[in-house]
Design a protein around this motif. Structure first.
Motif, PDB file in Angstrom:
ATOM      1  N   ALA A  72     -31.588  41.254 -12.331  1.00 11.05           N
ATOM      2  CA  ALA A  72     -32.777  41.453 -11.502  1.00 11.05           C
ATOM      3  C   ALA A  72     -32.366  41.928 -10.112  1.00 11.05           C
ATOM      4  O   ALA A  72     -31.307  41.554  -9.600  1.00 11.05           O
ATOM      5  CB  ALA A  72     -33.554  40.150 -11.391  1.00 11.05           C
ATOM      6  N   ALA A  73     -33.210  42.741  -9.524  1.00 14.85           N
ATOM      7  CA  ALA A  73     -32.939  43.221  -8.169  1.00 14.85           C
ATOM      8  C   ALA A  73     -33.086  42.059  -7.194  1.00 14.85           C
ATOM      9  O   ALA A  73     -33.927  41.178  -7.380  1.00 14.85           O
ATOM     10  CB  ALA A  73     -33.914  44.329  -7.811  1.00 14.85           C
ATOM     11  N   PRO A  74     -32.268  42.033  -6.135  1.00 15.78           N
ATOM     12  CA  PRO A  74     -32.390  40.948  -5.166  1.00 15.78           C
ATOM     13  C   PRO A  74     -33.722  41.036  -4.423  1.00 15.78           C
ATOM     14  O   PRO A  74     -34.243  42.126  -4.185  1.00 15.78           O
ATOM     15  CB  PRO A  74     -31.213  41.173  -4.217  1.00 15.78           C
ATOM     16  CG  PRO A  74     -30.825  42.592  -4.410  1.00 15.78           C
ATOM     17  CD  PRO A  74     -31.218  42.972  -5.787  1.00 15.78           C
ATOM     18  N   GLU A  75     -34.264  39.902  -4.086  1.00 17.15           N
ATOM     19  CA  GLU A  75     -35.521  39.869  -3.357  1.00 17.15           C
ATOM     20  C   GLU A  75     -35.213  39.816  -1.865  1.00 17.15           C
ATOM     21  O   GLU A  75     -34.825  38.775  -1.336  1.00 17.15           O
ATOM     22  CB  GLU A  75     -36.345  38.661  -3.785  1.00 17.15           C
ATOM     23  CG  GLU A  75     -36.776  38.737  -5.246  1.00 17.15           C
ATOM     24  CD  GLU A  75     -37.638  37.560  -5.656  1.00 17.15           C
ATOM     25  OE1 GLU A  75     -38.237  36.921  -4.785  1.00 17.15           O
ATOM     26  OE2 GLU A  75     -37.696  37.294  -6.861  1.00 17.15           O
ATOM     27  N   VAL A  76     -35.345  40.950  -1.208  1.00 17.96           N
ATOM     28  CA  VAL A  76     -35.090  41.040   0.221  1.00 17.96           C
ATOM     29  C   VAL A  76     -36.254  41.754   0.895  1.00 17.96           C
ATOM     30  O   VAL A  76     -36.943  42.559   0.280  1.00 17.96           O
ATOM     31  CB  VAL A  76     -33.776  41.795   0.531  1.00 17.96           C
ATOM     32  CG1 VAL A  76     -32.572  41.034   0.010  1.00 17.96           C
ATOM     33  CG2 VAL A  76     -33.797  43.187  -0.052  1.00 17.96           C
ATOM     34  N   SER A  77     -36.459  41.447   2.155  1.00 19.45           N
ATOM     35  CA  SER A  77     -37.535  42.102   2.895  1.00 19.45           C
ATOM     36  C   SER A  77     -37.003  42.930   4.053  1.00 19.45           C
ATOM     37  O   SER A  77     -37.769  43.583   4.740  1.00 19.45           O
ATOM     38  CB  SER A  77     -38.510  41.045   3.419  1.00 19.45           C
ATOM     39  OG  SER A  77     -37.821  40.145   4.277  1.00 19.45           O
ATOM     40  N   ALA A  78     -35.681  42.908   4.267  1.00 17.08           N
ATOM     41  CA  ALA A  78     -35.101  43.654   5.381  1.00 17.08           C
ATOM     42  C   ALA A  78     -33.662  44.035   5.037  1.00 17.08           C
ATOM     43  O   ALA A  78     -33.080  43.497   4.104  1.00 17.08           O
ATOM     44  CB  ALA A  78     -35.124  42.816   6.656  1.00 17.08           C
ATOM     45  N   TYR A  79     -33.106  44.968   5.803  1.00 14.03           N
ATOM     46  CA  TYR A  79     -31.725  45.401   5.578  1.00 14.03           C
ATOM     47  C   TYR A  79     -30.719  44.473   6.244  1.00 14.03           C
ATOM     48  O   TYR A  79     -29.558  44.444   5.878  1.00 14.03           O
ATOM     49  CB  TYR A  79     -31.522  46.824   6.108  1.00 14.03           C
ATOM     50  CG  TYR A  79     -32.243  47.851   5.280  1.00 14.03           C
ATOM     51  CD1 TYR A  79     -31.819  48.154   4.000  1.00 14.03           C
ATOM     52  CD2 TYR A  79     -33.347  48.512   5.781  1.00 14.03           C
ATOM     53  CE1 TYR A  79     -32.487  49.085   3.231  1.00 14.03           C
ATOM     54  CE2 TYR A  79     -34.020  49.444   5.017  1.00 14.03           C
ATOM     55  CZ  TYR A  79     -33.579  49.726   3.743  1.00 14.03           C
ATOM     56  OH  TYR A  79     -34.251  50.655   2.998  1.00 14.03           O
ATOM     57  N   THR A  80     -31.126  43.743   7.247  1.00 11.86           N
ATOM     58  CA  THR A  80     -30.224  42.829   7.950  1.00 11.86           C
ATOM     59  C   THR A  80     -30.757  41.409   7.841  1.00 11.86           C
ATOM     60  O   THR A  80     -31.945  41.192   7.590  1.00 11.86           O
ATOM     61  CB  THR A  80     -30.102  43.215   9.433  1.00 11.86           C
ATOM     62  OG1 THR A  80     -31.393  43.156  10.041  1.00 11.86           O
ATOM     63  CG2 THR A  80     -29.525  44.610   9.590  1.00 11.86           C
ATOM     64  N   PRO A  91     -30.026  43.357  17.744  1.00  9.90           N
ATOM     65  CA  PRO A  91     -30.061  43.219  19.201  1.00  9.90           C
ATOM     66  C   PRO A  91     -30.574  44.508  19.827  1.00  9.90           C
ATOM     67  O   PRO A  91     -30.588  45.559  19.204  1.00  9.90           O
ATOM     68  CB  PRO A  91     -28.594  42.968  19.562  1.00  9.90           C
ATOM     69  CG  PRO A  91     -27.826  43.561  18.440  1.00  9.90           C
ATOM     70  CD  PRO A  91     -28.669  43.428  17.221  1.00  9.90           C
ATOM     71  N   SER A  92     -30.994  44.434  21.073  1.00  4.47           N
ATOM     72  CA  SER A  92     -31.526  45.642  21.723  1.00  4.47           C
ATOM     73  C   SER A  92     -30.425  46.641  22.059  1.00  4.47           C
ATOM     74  O   SER A  92     -30.671  47.843  22.098  1.00  4.47           O
ATOM     75  CB  SER A  92     -32.294  45.262  22.986  1.00  4.47           C
ATOM     76  OG  SER A  92     -31.434  44.585  23.885  1.00  4.47           O
TER      77      SER A  92
END
Length: 110
Positions: free
Chosen positions: A37-45, A50-51
């Motif tokens: 199954a594909a990992p359940e992620v909502s972001a790349y990091t 940081p700014s």
């Protein structure tokens, strides 16, 4: 003294045996394989970026800031100042003017 000559058939036979062994191994592994199954992620990091980056003591080591993707200009590749890159992008756009045309080209290639 008798000189022995190598047979040309031996390398072919060796390749056939090796190929048959590999094919047999593939069928042994294949039937029970299940795609994970594909990992359940909502972001790349893992966390927010940081700014700015950390600066380094080198000629080009000043801190850099992160820009959101919605701030990138429509022709972002022009920032590199490369006429070769400009030509490649122009060629790609000329030969694939729409997504439908690009998909049709891929279907033809397949």
């Amino acid at each position: 003294m008798k000189v022995m000559h190598r047979s040309k058939a031996f390398p072919r036979a060796a390749w056939l045996v090796a190929g048959a062994t590999l094919v047999a191994g593939c069928t042994t592994v294949g039937p029970d394989f299940r795609t994970p199954a594909a990992p359940e992620v909502s972001a790349y990091t893992r966390g927010p970026l940081p700014s700015t980056t950390v600066s380094a003591q080198s000629p080009q080591g000043s801190a850099q800031r992160f820009a959101a993707a919605d701030q990138a200009p429509p022709e972002w590749w022009r920032q590199f100042g490369s006429s070769k890159l400009d030509d490649l992008v122009a060629q790609a756009l000329a030969h694939n003017p729409t997504l439908a045309a690009a998909e049709a080209t891929l279907r033809q290639a397949q």
